[in-house]
Design a protein around this motif. Structure first.
Motif, PDB file in Angstrom:
ATOM      1  N   THR A   1       2.237   1.919  -3.498  1.00  0.00           N
ATOM      2  CA  THR A   1       1.173   2.320  -4.416  1.00  0.00           C
ATOM      3  C   THR A   1       0.776   3.764  -4.160  1.00  0.00           C
ATOM      4  N   SER A   2       0.655   4.118  -2.910  1.00  0.00           N
ATOM      5  CA  SER A   2       0.288   5.485  -2.550  1.00  0.00           C
ATOM      6  C   SER A   2       1.353   6.473  -3.037  1.00  0.00           C
ATOM      7  N   TRP A   3       2.615   6.117  -2.879  1.00  0.00           N
ATOM      8  CA  TRP A   3       3.701   6.990  -3.328  1.00  0.00           C
ATOM      9  C   TRP A   3       3.655   7.171  -4.842  1.00  0.00           C
TER      10      TRP A   3
ATOM     11  N   ARG B   1       0.354  12.144  -9.729  1.00  0.00           N
ATOM     12  CA  ARG B   1      -0.411  13.394  -9.602  1.00  0.00           C
ATOM     13  C   ARG B   1       0.503  14.601  -9.712  1.00  0.00           C
TER      14      ARG B   1
ATOM     15  N   GLU C   1       1.055   6.910  -6.799  1.00  0.00           N
ATOM     16  CA  GLU C   1      -0.104   7.740  -7.136  1.00  0.00           C
ATOM     17  C   GLU C   1       0.203   9.215  -6.892  1.00  0.00           C
ATOM     18  N   GLY C   2       0.842   9.512  -5.771  1.00  0.00           N
ATOM     19  CA  GLY C   2       1.236  10.884  -5.464  1.00  0.00           C
ATOM     20  C   GLY C   2       2.221  11.418  -6.480  1.00  0.00           C
ATOM     21  N   TYR C   3       3.163  10.584  -6.861  1.00  0.00           N
ATOM     22  CA  TYR C   3       4.158  10.987  -7.856  1.00  0.00           C
ATOM     23  C   TYR C   3       3.489  11.260  -9.207  1.00  0.00           C
TER      24      TYR C   3
ATOM     25  N   GLN D   1       0.810  -1.213   0.000  1.00  0.00           N
ATOM     26  CA  GLN D   1       0.000   0.000   0.000  1.00  0.00           C
ATOM     27  C   GLN D   1       0.852   1.276   0.000  1.00  0.00           C
ATOM     28  N   PRO D   2       1.881   1.409   0.856  1.00  0.00           N
ATOM     29  CA  PRO D   2       2.671   2.640   0.834  1.00  0.00           C
ATOM     30  C   PRO D   2       3.332   2.901  -0.517  1.00  0.00           C
TER      31      PRO D   2
ATOM     32  N   ARG E   1       4.654  14.724  -0.998  1.00  0.00           N
ATOM     33  CA  ARG E   1       3.530  14.238  -0.197  1.00  0.00           C
ATOM     34  C   ARG E   1       2.427  15.286  -0.074  1.00  0.00           C
TER      35      ARG E   1
ATOM     36  N   ASP F   1      -0.313  17.853  -1.661  1.00  0.00           N
ATOM     37  CA  ASP F   1      -1.134  17.941  -2.861  1.00  0.00           C
ATOM     38  C   ASP F   1      -1.034  19.355  -3.436  1.00  0.00           C
TER      39      ASP F   1
END
Length: 79
Positions: free
Chosen positions: A5-7, A13, A9-11, A2-3, A51, A53
């Motif tokens: 994947t989250s990273w 964006r 997605e943030g990258y 999960q971390p 991190r 937005d």
């Protein structure tokens, strides 16, 4: 996983925002203003940590500017 994947997605964006911001920064200040953006806000958002937005940062800045503009345009009541 999960971390990671989250990273990613943030990258992703941030990269999307970076492309949009770089395109907008090629415009004149008057054009940016008509679109509701400010050059300094866009440049500041480009330097935020990944991190954070960047679009949320821009939207907060836009709403603050809009509130200030409404405040200065509204006539003051004489008391």
């Amino acid at each position: 996983m999960q971390p990671i994947t989250s990273w990613f997605e943030g990258y992703a964006r941030r990269q999307k925002f970076r492309r949009m911001a770089q395109s907008l920064l090629k415009e004149k200040d008057d054009t940016l203003s008509d679109l509701g953006y400010d050059r300094h806000d866009l440049e500041g958002a480009l330097h935020l940590p990944i991190r954070n937005d960047a679009m949320q940062y821009i939207e907060v800045r836009r709403s603050k500017r809009a509130m200030e503009a409404r405040r200065t345009k509204s006539p003051r009541l004489a008391g």
